[in-house]
Design a protein around this motif. Structure first.
Motif, mmCIF file in Angstrom:
data_model
loop_
_atom_site.group_PDB
_atom_site.id
_atom_site.type_symbol
_atom_site.label_atom_id
_atom_site.label_comp_id
_atom_site.label_asym_id
_atom_site.label_seq_id
_atom_site.Cartn_x
_atom_site.Cartn_y
_atom_site.Cartn_z
ATOM 1 N N GLN A 76 62.351 46.024 31.069
ATOM 2 C CA GLN A 76 63.854 44.590 30.914
ATOM 3 C C GLN A 76 62.880 43.899 32.027
ATOM 4 O O GLN A 76 62.956 42.410 32.434
ATOM 5 N N ALA A 77 63.247 44.713 33.282
ATOM 6 C CA ALA A 77 62.784 44.365 34.773
ATOM 7 C C ALA A 77 60.661 43.946 33.810
ATOM 8 O O ALA A 77 60.252 42.486 35.028
ATOM 9 N N ALA A 78 60.036 44.254 33.402
ATOM 10 C CA ALA A 78 58.571 43.803 32.712
ATOM 11 C C ALA A 78 58.784 42.511 32.124
ATOM 12 O O ALA A 78 57.727 41.680 32.703
ATOM 13 N N GLY A 96 71.640 43.575 38.051
ATOM 14 C CA GLY A 96 72.225 44.136 36.977
ATOM 15 C C GLY A 96 73.139 42.519 36.112
ATOM 16 O O GLY A 96 72.849 42.540 34.944
ATOM 17 N N ASP A 97 72.641 41.191 37.125
ATOM 18 C CA ASP A 97 72.820 40.192 36.762
ATOM 19 C C ASP A 97 71.579 39.482 35.917
ATOM 20 O O ASP A 97 71.807 38.313 35.792
ATOM 21 N N ASP A 98 70.628 39.603 36.249
ATOM 22 C CA ASP A 98 69.086 39.385 35.200
ATOM 23 C C ASP A 98 69.648 39.444 33.806
ATOM 24 O O ASP A 98 70.351 40.105 33.354
ATOM 25 N N ARG A 99 68.743 38.406 33.637
ATOM 26 C CA ARG A 99 69.562 38.038 32.053
ATOM 27 C C ARG A 99 69.407 38.887 31.106
ATOM 28 O O ARG A 99 69.622 39.193 29.955
ATOM 29 N N TYR A 100 67.726 39.290 31.017
ATOM 30 C CA TYR A 100 67.730 40.574 30.422
ATOM 31 C C TYR A 100 68.579 42.116 30.190
ATOM 32 O O TYR A 100 68.993 42.382 29.105
ATOM 33 N N LEU A 105 72.607 45.164 28.022
ATOM 34 C CA LEU A 105 74.050 46.287 28.030
ATOM 35 C C LEU A 105 75.039 45.360 27.984
ATOM 36 O O LEU A 105 76.062 46.183 27.101
ATOM 37 N N VAL A 106 75.128 44.108 27.374
ATOM 38 C CA VAL A 106 76.279 43.762 26.900
ATOM 39 C C VAL A 106 76.717 44.045 25.637
ATOM 40 O O VAL A 106 77.303 44.370 24.114
ATOM 41 N N GLU A 107 75.360 43.417 24.958
ATOM 42 C CA GLU A 107 75.398 43.980 23.609
ATOM 43 C C GLU A 107 75.038 45.070 22.871
ATOM 44 O O GLU A 107 75.356 45.538 21.688
ATOM 45 N N GLU A 108 74.067 46.467 23.887
ATOM 46 C CA GLU A 108 73.899 47.426 23.059
ATOM 47 C C GLU A 108 74.886 47.947 23.564
ATOM 48 O O GLU A 108 74.846 49.101 23.010
ATOM 49 N N VAL A 109 75.326 47.892 24.329
ATOM 50 C CA VAL A 109 75.906 48.944 25.017
ATOM 51 C C VAL A 109 78.076 48.395 25.416
ATOM 52 O O VAL A 109 78.582 49.308 24.050
ATOM 53 N N LEU A 110 78.360 47.440 25.693
ATOM 54 C CA LEU A 110 80.085 47.482 25.738
ATOM 55 C C LEU A 110 80.450 46.647 24.627
ATOM 56 O O LEU A 110 81.524 47.337 24.124
ATOM 57 N N LYS A 111 79.914 45.876 23.970
ATOM 58 C CA LYS A 111 79.870 45.382 22.346
ATOM 59 C C LYS A 111 80.687 46.793 21.562
ATOM 60 O O LYS A 111 80.843 46.210 20.605
ATOM 61 N N ARG A 112 79.802 47.490 21.856
ATOM 62 C CA ARG A 112 79.462 48.844 20.457
ATOM 63 C C ARG A 112 80.734 49.427 21.041
ATOM 64 O O ARG A 112 81.074 50.559 19.798
ATOM 65 N N GLN A 113 81.442 49.116 21.811
ATOM 66 C CA GLN A 113 82.460 50.265 22.426
ATOM 67 C C GLN A 113 83.744 50.219 21.688
ATOM 68 O O GLN A 113 84.112 49.131 21.846
ATOM 69 N N PRO A 114 84.534 50.858 21.034
ATOM 70 C CA PRO A 114 85.905 50.392 21.115
ATOM 71 C C PRO A 114 86.456 49.782 22.600
ATOM 72 O O PRO A 114 86.196 49.960 23.166
ATOM 73 N N GLU A 115 87.321 48.970 21.583
ATOM 74 C CA GLU A 115 87.747 48.317 23.154
ATOM 75 C C GLU A 115 88.992 49.001 24.064
ATOM 76 O O GLU A 115 88.650 48.762 25.795
ATOM 77 N N TYR A 168 82.862 60.432 40.302
ATOM 78 C CA TYR A 168 81.722 60.233 38.742
ATOM 79 C C TYR A 168 81.727 58.744 39.811
ATOM 80 O O TYR A 168 81.697 58.391 40.996
ATOM 81 N N ARG A 169 80.134 58.041 39.526
ATOM 82 C CA ARG A 169 79.957 56.322 40.405
ATOM 83 C C ARG A 169 79.174 55.717 38.265
ATOM 84 O O ARG A 169 78.867 56.348 37.879
ATOM 85 N N HIS A 170 79.457 54.846 38.813
ATOM 86 C CA HIS A 170 78.845 53.763 37.631
ATOM 87 C C HIS A 170 76.848 53.619 38.049
ATOM 88 O O HIS A 170 77.496 53.942 39.705
ATOM 89 N N HIS A 171 76.630 53.770 36.982
ATOM 90 C CA HIS A 171 75.022 53.304 37.490
ATOM 91 C C HIS A 171 74.661 52.009 37.963
ATOM 92 O O HIS A 171 75.662 51.096 37.422
ATOM 93 N N HIS A 172 73.588 52.222 38.625
ATOM 94 C CA HIS A 172 73.577 50.477 39.915
ATOM 95 C C HIS A 172 73.826 49.322 38.478
ATOM 96 O O HIS A 172 74.280 48.566 39.354
ATOM 97 N N LEU A 173 72.992 49.440 37.758
ATOM 98 C CA LEU A 173 72.705 48.213 36.915
ATOM 99 C C LEU A 173 74.160 47.957 36.069
ATOM 100 O O LEU A 173 74.566 46.565 36.079
ATOM 101 N N PHE A 174 74.666 49.139 35.538
ATOM 102 C CA PHE A 174 75.889 49.222 35.181
ATOM 103 C C PHE A 174 76.362 48.267 35.867
ATOM 104 O O PHE A 174 77.386 47.548 35.481
ATOM 105 N N ALA A 175 77.195 49.023 37.133
ATOM 106 C CA ALA A 175 77.730 48.404 37.966
ATOM 107 C C ALA A 175 78.156 46.985 38.479
ATOM 108 O O ALA A 175 78.678 46.185 38.123
ATOM 109 N N ASP A 176 76.845 46.157 38.254
ATOM 110 C CA ASP A 176 76.076 45.094 38.530
ATOM 111 C C ASP A 176 76.682 43.922 37.181
ATOM 112 O O ASP A 176 77.499 43.019 37.443
ATOM 113 N N VAL A 177 76.678 44.188 35.995
ATOM 114 C CA VAL A 177 77.454 43.669 34.881
ATOM 115 C C VAL A 177 78.528 43.622 34.903
ATOM 116 O O VAL A 177 79.603 42.442 34.563
ATOM 117 N N LEU A 178 79.532 45.126 35.228
ATOM 118 C CA LEU A 178 80.751 45.161 35.389
ATOM 119 C C LEU A 178 81.364 44.428 36.488
ATOM 120 O O LEU A 178 82.417 43.325 35.950
#
Length: 198
Positions: A76-78, A96-100, A105-115, A168-178
């Motif tokens: 995505q950075a590339a 993690g606020d880069d649009r790509y 992360l929203v389309e492929e990860v968060l939206k695919r999870q149960p509530e 545990y901790r959140h992955h840096h980019l995932f934490a930015d999205v959250l």
């Protein structure tokens, strides 16, 4: 037996095999997320030789540290780097606020999870380290330790900080999205999370 069972981990969860027994018998070769991460050297080859981006060593190091070697984030950075004049400036501000990254992360990860999962992730974003009892305190519900273990097994961008599944901790980019998604929540709810986390 024909040989060790090869388990690859690009899938989002552990397969339904008796992994502990296979591991104890030496019949399992595990390839986890940490094994699939790019090193700084691999990141340099990807950008400089494959993408022909001619990144400086400090830019490669910054990008590798920020993405933690996560290949999809590097891709995505590339995409984001292409056509930019100030590549070093882009990399310095790459989060993690880069649009790509957000879209992926929203389309492929968060939206695919149960509530319960996205809600738990949002609620537990605030502390820099996550443990079961801390998650219980922040969310106001029991089961934080179990949820952390489920998220770890599901490769939900949690980084284990010890060998005991305590912290545990959140992955840096995932934490930015959250963090970006948390800003869309009502301020009173966010303030309550901060108070519980403290």
């Amino acid at each position: 037996m024909a040989g060790p069972l090869l388990e690859t981990k690009p899938s989002p969860a552990d397969p339904p095999f008796p992994l502990a027994r296979l591991r104890a018998r030496g019949e399992l070769i595990e390839i986890r997320a940490a094994d699939l991460r790019f090193t700084a050297e691999e990141t340099a080859v990807n950008f400089n030789e494959v993408m022909e981006a001619a990144l400086k060593a400090q830019d490669v190091a910054a990008l590798e540290a920020r993405t933690e070697g996560w290949v999809a984030a590097l891709q995505q950075a590339a995409l984001s780097v292409q056509g930019r004049n100030d590549i070093a400036g882009f990399i310095a501000g790459f989060t993690g606020d880069d649009r790509y990254i957000v879209d992926y992360l929203v389309e492929e990860v968060l939206k695919r999870q149960p509530e319960p999962v996205p809600r738990f992730l949002l609620q537990t974003f605030i502390p820099s380290r996550l443990g079961g009892s801390l998650c219980d305190a922040v969310t106001g519900q029991a089961g934080g330790k179990a949820m952390l273990e489920v998220l770890e097994c599901g490769n939900m961008f949690l980084v284990t900080l010890d060998d005991y599944r305590t912290w545990y901790r959140h992955h840096h980019l995932f934490a930015d999205v959250l963090q970006a998604r948390l800003m869309d929540e009502p301020p009173g709810w966010v303030a309550k999370l901060h108070l519980r986390a403290s």
